[in-house]
Design a protein around this motif. Structure first.
Motif, PDB file in Angstrom:
ATOM      1  N   ASP A 201      15.837 -27.669 -72.190  1.00  0.00           N
ATOM      2  CA  ASP A 201      16.448 -27.888 -73.501  1.00  0.00           C
ATOM      3  C   ASP A 201      15.392 -28.162 -74.561  1.00  0.00           C
ATOM      4  O   ASP A 201      15.503 -27.690 -75.702  1.00  0.00           O
ATOM      5  CB  ASP A 201      17.444 -29.048 -73.430  1.00  0.00           C
ATOM      6  CG  ASP A 201      18.713 -28.689 -72.681  1.00  0.00           C
ATOM      7  OD1 ASP A 201      18.989 -27.481 -72.525  1.00  0.00           O
ATOM      8  OD2 ASP A 201      19.421 -29.612 -72.235  1.00  0.00           O
ATOM      9  N   ARG A 204      13.751 -24.803 -75.417  1.00  0.00           N
ATOM     10  CA  ARG A 204      14.643 -24.010 -76.277  1.00  0.00           C
ATOM     11  C   ARG A 204      14.596 -24.501 -77.722  1.00  0.00           C
ATOM     12  O   ARG A 204      14.627 -23.714 -78.663  1.00  0.00           O
ATOM     13  CB  ARG A 204      16.081 -24.088 -75.775  1.00  0.00           C
ATOM     14  CG  ARG A 204      16.383 -23.296 -74.529  1.00  0.00           C
ATOM     15  CD  ARG A 204      17.893 -23.264 -74.265  1.00  0.00           C
ATOM     16  NE  ARG A 204      18.178 -22.701 -72.958  1.00  0.00           N
ATOM     17  CZ  ARG A 204      18.241 -23.415 -71.840  1.00  0.00           C
ATOM     18  NH1 ARG A 204      18.082 -24.730 -71.883  1.00  0.00           N
ATOM     19  NH2 ARG A 204      18.496 -22.827 -70.691  1.00  0.00           N
ATOM     20  N   SER A 205      14.533 -25.803 -77.895  1.00  0.00           N
ATOM     21  CA  SER A 205      14.554 -26.370 -79.242  1.00  0.00           C
ATOM     22  C   SER A 205      13.338 -25.992 -80.062  1.00  0.00           C
ATOM     23  O   SER A 205      13.366 -26.069 -81.297  1.00  0.00           O
ATOM     24  CB  SER A 205      14.663 -27.901 -79.158  1.00  0.00           C
ATOM     25  OG  SER A 205      13.427 -28.492 -78.754  1.00  0.00           O
ATOM     26  N   GLY A 210      16.421 -20.225 -80.140  1.00  0.00           N
ATOM     27  CA  GLY A 210      17.142 -21.222 -79.374  1.00  0.00           C
ATOM     28  C   GLY A 210      17.477 -20.806 -77.962  1.00  0.00           C
ATOM     29  O   GLY A 210      18.407 -21.343 -77.354  1.00  0.00           O
TER      30      GLY A 210
END
Length: 246
Positions: A201, A204-205, A210
């Protein structure tokens, strides 16, 4: 006729992940492919079988690129088994991260041996065989353009060193019509960095899209650089990172 018909490629670290995807894509484009592995012989043989089942030609070569002579032996084996060499893809790498204070000399030496020394030695050996239109393509990292936080100093050091090496190769070999480039992946869904991993996560950020990329995204970029479309691209890096460095 496929764009790489009649060409021969060597892909280091080609038994899984990005390397396997690259080997299969180059084969799909018509190249005969040699791929190296260290311990994952079964996976390497599976890649070879998949290529052969699709009508291609491939060979697996065991090579621990942490050993000084392994890169040259892999190049010579590829030439002996497949008759020539047109494309070298330096994909093998040794992933490690952690606080600066905890990095050992052994880790430093192994990362630099695999990620830098083996690339240099493979390129040196390959240059003896590559002709007009030859390609040297190295798999780098989005860390070349952005280090997102602590604990990545060793990885960033090793991958960023590819920039100077590649620019030097481009100048040295350009008069012979040989290009040298880097593909810099962002977060790619592989067993080394799964899209459902603990840091997924966070990674992805950091991207503009994303999302994680797929190994096939990197393979497509390598195929472009290896083919006619890459003939005027050299001494530079292509970021395939979902906007990680945007």
């Amino acid at each position: 006729m496929s764009e790489l018909t009649g060409k021969v490629a060597l892909v280091t670290g080609g038994s899984r992940g990005i390397g396997a995807a690259v080997a299969k894509r180059l084969a799909a484009e018509g190249a005969a492919v040699a791929l190296t592995y260290v311990r994952a012989e079964e996976q390497a043989r599976a890649v070879v079988k998949e290529i052969e089942a699709a009508g291609g030609r491939a060979v697996a070569v065991r090579a621990d690129l942490a050993e000084a002579g392994a890169a040259e032996r892999a190049v010579e084996t590829a030439v002996r088994e497949l008759g020539r060499l047109d494309i070298l893809v330096n994909n093998a790498g040794f992933l490690t991260y952690g606080p600066l204070a905890e990095v050992t000399v052994e880790e430093l030496d192994r990362v630099l041996a695999v990620d830098i020394r083996s690339v240099f030695l493979a390129a040196q050996a390959a240059a003896r065989h590559l002709g007009e239109g030859g390609r040297i393509i190295s798999i780098g990292s989005c860390f070349n353009g952005r280090v997102p936080g602590a604990n990545f100093v060793l990885q960033a050091t090793a991958k960023t060193a590819l920039t100077g090496l590649t620019k030097g190769l481009a100048r040295e070999l350009g008069p012979r019509g040989i290009t040298a480039t880097i593909v810099d992946p962002g977060p790619i869904d592989t067993d080394m960095n799964p899209a459902d991993g603990d840091s997924a996560d966070f990674q992805r950020s950091l991207t503009a899209l994303g999302t994680y990329g797929q190994a096939e995204d990197i393979a497509a970029a390598v195929a472009f650089l290896a083919g006619p479309g890459g003939r005027y691209v050299t001494g530079t890096a292509l970021a395939v990172d979902g906007g990680y460095t945007a």
